[in-house]
Enzyme design. Structure first.
Site, short mmCIF file in Angstrom:
data_model
loop_
_atom_site.label_atom_id
_atom_site.label_comp_id
_atom_site.label_asym_id
_atom_site.label_seq_id
_atom_site.Cartn_x
_atom_site.Cartn_y
_atom_site.Cartn_z
NE ARG A 20 -2.67 3.54 0.22
CZ ARG A 20 -2.70 2.35 0.82
NH1 ARG A 20 -3.30 1.32 0.25
NH2 ARG A 20 -2.14 2.19 2.00
CG HIS A 74 2.73 2.75 3.80
ND1 HIS A 74 1.81 3.73 4.14
CD2 HIS A 74 2.05 1.57 3.86
CE1 HIS A 74 0.65 3.17 4.41
NE2 HIS A 74 0.76 1.86 4.25
CD GLN A 105 1.65 -0.65 8.02
OE1 GLN A 105 0.64 -0.54 7.35
NE2 GLN A 105 1.68 -1.36 9.15
CG ASP A 131 5.21 -4.94 1.56
OD1 ASP A 131 4.02 -5.31 1.59
OD2 ASP A 131 5.58 -3.90 0.97
CB CYS A 154 2.56 -3.24 6.00
SG CYS A 154 2.90 -3.89 4.34
NE ARG A 189 -1.48 2.47 8.95
CZ ARG A 189 -1.74 2.28 7.65
NH1 ARG A 189 -1.70 1.06 7.14
NH2 ARG A 189 -2.00 3.30 6.84
N1 NVA Z 1 4.28 -2.50 -0.78
C1 NVA Z 1 2.84 -2.63 -0.72
C2 NVA Z 1 2.33 -2.10 0.58
C3 NVA Z 1 0.85 -2.23 0.78
C4 NVA Z 1 0.39 -1.63 2.08
C5 NVA Z 1 2.22 -1.91 -1.91
O1 NVA Z 1 2.65 -0.79 -2.20
O2 NVA Z 1 1.31 -2.45 -2.53
N1 CP Z 2 -1.07 -1.70 5.25
C1 CP Z 2 -1.86 -0.95 4.46
O1 CP Z 2 -1.57 0.21 4.13
O2 CP Z 2 -3.00 -1.58 4.09
P1 CP Z 2 -4.06 -1.11 3.00
O3 CP Z 2 -3.39 -1.17 1.65
O4 CP Z 2 -5.20 -2.05 3.13
O5 CP Z 2 -4.45 0.31 3.30
#
Ligand code: NVA
Ligand code: CP
Length: 314
Positions: free
Chosen positions: A103, A130, A133, A232, A272, A300
């Site tokens: 990540r 992502h 997800q 989101d 998500c 997930r």
């Molecule tokens: N768009 C959000 C998704 C978190 C799972 C982020 O990137 O923070």
């Molecule tokens: N939805 C998701 O990826 O959650 P986290 O940021 O908690 O991993």
């Protein structure tokens, strides 16, 4: 370069069906004896340059349940955090581990890691996409809509998804790719400033798919006839400096009861997570029977186990 999962279109529809069928079997069989252990004797590195609850925990639990050892690497405690190149990190980790879950911010980092290393790489979220997800979300919908004995992915074709809010986000972009792959019409709605980035059209065309998604600043028009309304957070990881402006600009795009009423009566609400109730979603929707956010979160685990199993067999 090994087989990796960096974007939604990295698996074919047939492979996605295999993944969903396996996820279903793993979900049903969880906790029973004689579950498959395709990662037996393997170690998978998990590099996290951003915060996470669901992704980190579901991958750690999933790798463990598949017989492997998950090794969490916090950016600040690795040499990557002190400037070691992505290429060298990829080459060296490939000498130790059997796969890498990452990540990070820049999508180019996961591409370079996959290109320079010799083990599978899984995109656990970048600023651009992502995909883990989206596969979990698609599976969550297929579970509900599929007819017994028929392919799970067949249940998705023709179902409309409306994405509301920051349509230039990783979630919106990944949904555009995922919807195109599975034949789901998708409408996106948000302020003009937050429309999908042109790079997503390039990714679609490279995958042999046409950009058929629509974007409008009118949320009610976008939600008309939707089978799913998705949102989101308004402030994604990395966007914190823009927080005040984003909260103000995205405020007209809260998913509330009025917006859900524009969708089909049986439409699902999805997110998500993490969620900010009262910002991108009103409590009346988040806590309603239309909301299936915790099933998405649970899936997930099952879907990522299936994705890892698929990559391990390659
Ligand atoms: N768009 C959000 C998704 C978190 C799972 C982020 O990137 O923070
Ligand atoms: N939805 C998701 O990826 O959650 P986290 O940021 O908690 O991993």
């Amino acid at each position: 370069m090994a087989r990796s999962f960096l974007q939604d279109t990295d698996f074919t529809r047939d492979e996605a069906e295999e993944i969903f069928q396996l996820a279903k079997a793993l979900k049903e069989g969880r906790g029973r004896a004689n579950q498959p252990k395709p990662l037996e004797g393997q170690t998978w590195a998990m590099i996290f340059h951003k915060s996470s609850t669901r992704t980190r925990v579901s991958f750690e639990v999933g790798i463990h349940e598949l017989g492997g050892h998950p090794m969490y690497l916090d950016q600040s405690k690795t040499q990557m955090g002190r400037g070691e190149t992505v290429a060298d990190t990829a080459r060296v980790l490939s000498r130790y581990v059997h796969g890498i879950v990452i990540r990070t911010f820049d999508h180019a980092t996961v591409e370079e890691l996959a290109r320079e290393g010799t083990v599978p790489v899984v995109n656990a979220l970048t600023d651009l996409l992502h995909p883990c997800q989206i596969y979990s979300d698609l599976f969550t919908l297929a579970e509900r809509w599929a007819e017994p004995g028929k392919p799970l992915i067949d249940a998705l074709a023709g179902r409309k998804l409306t994405f509301v809010g920051d349509c230039a986000s990783n979630m919106a972009h990944s949904w555009i790719l995922g919807a195109a792959l599975f034949g789901m019409p998708i409408s996106l709605t948000g302020p003009e400033k937050y429309r999908p980035q042109p790079v997503v059209d390039k990714l679609l065309r490279e995958a042999g798919l046409e950009p058929t998604y629509t974007f409008t600043t009118d949320p009610k028009a976008a939600a008309e006839n939707a089978d799913v309304v998705y949102t989101d957070v308004w402030v994604s990881m990395g966007d914190e400096a823009e927080k005040d402006a984003r909260l103000q600009e995205l405020a007209p795009y809260q998913v509330d009861g009025t917006l859900m009423a524009a969708a089909r009566p049986e439409a699902y609400f999805m997110h998500c997570l993490p969620a900010h109730e009262g910002e991108e979603v009103a409590a009346e929707v988040y806590r309603s029977t239309q909301s299936i956010v915790y099933d998405e979160a649970e899936n997930r685990l099952h879907v990522q186990k299936a994705i890892l199993s698929k990559l391990a067999e390659a």
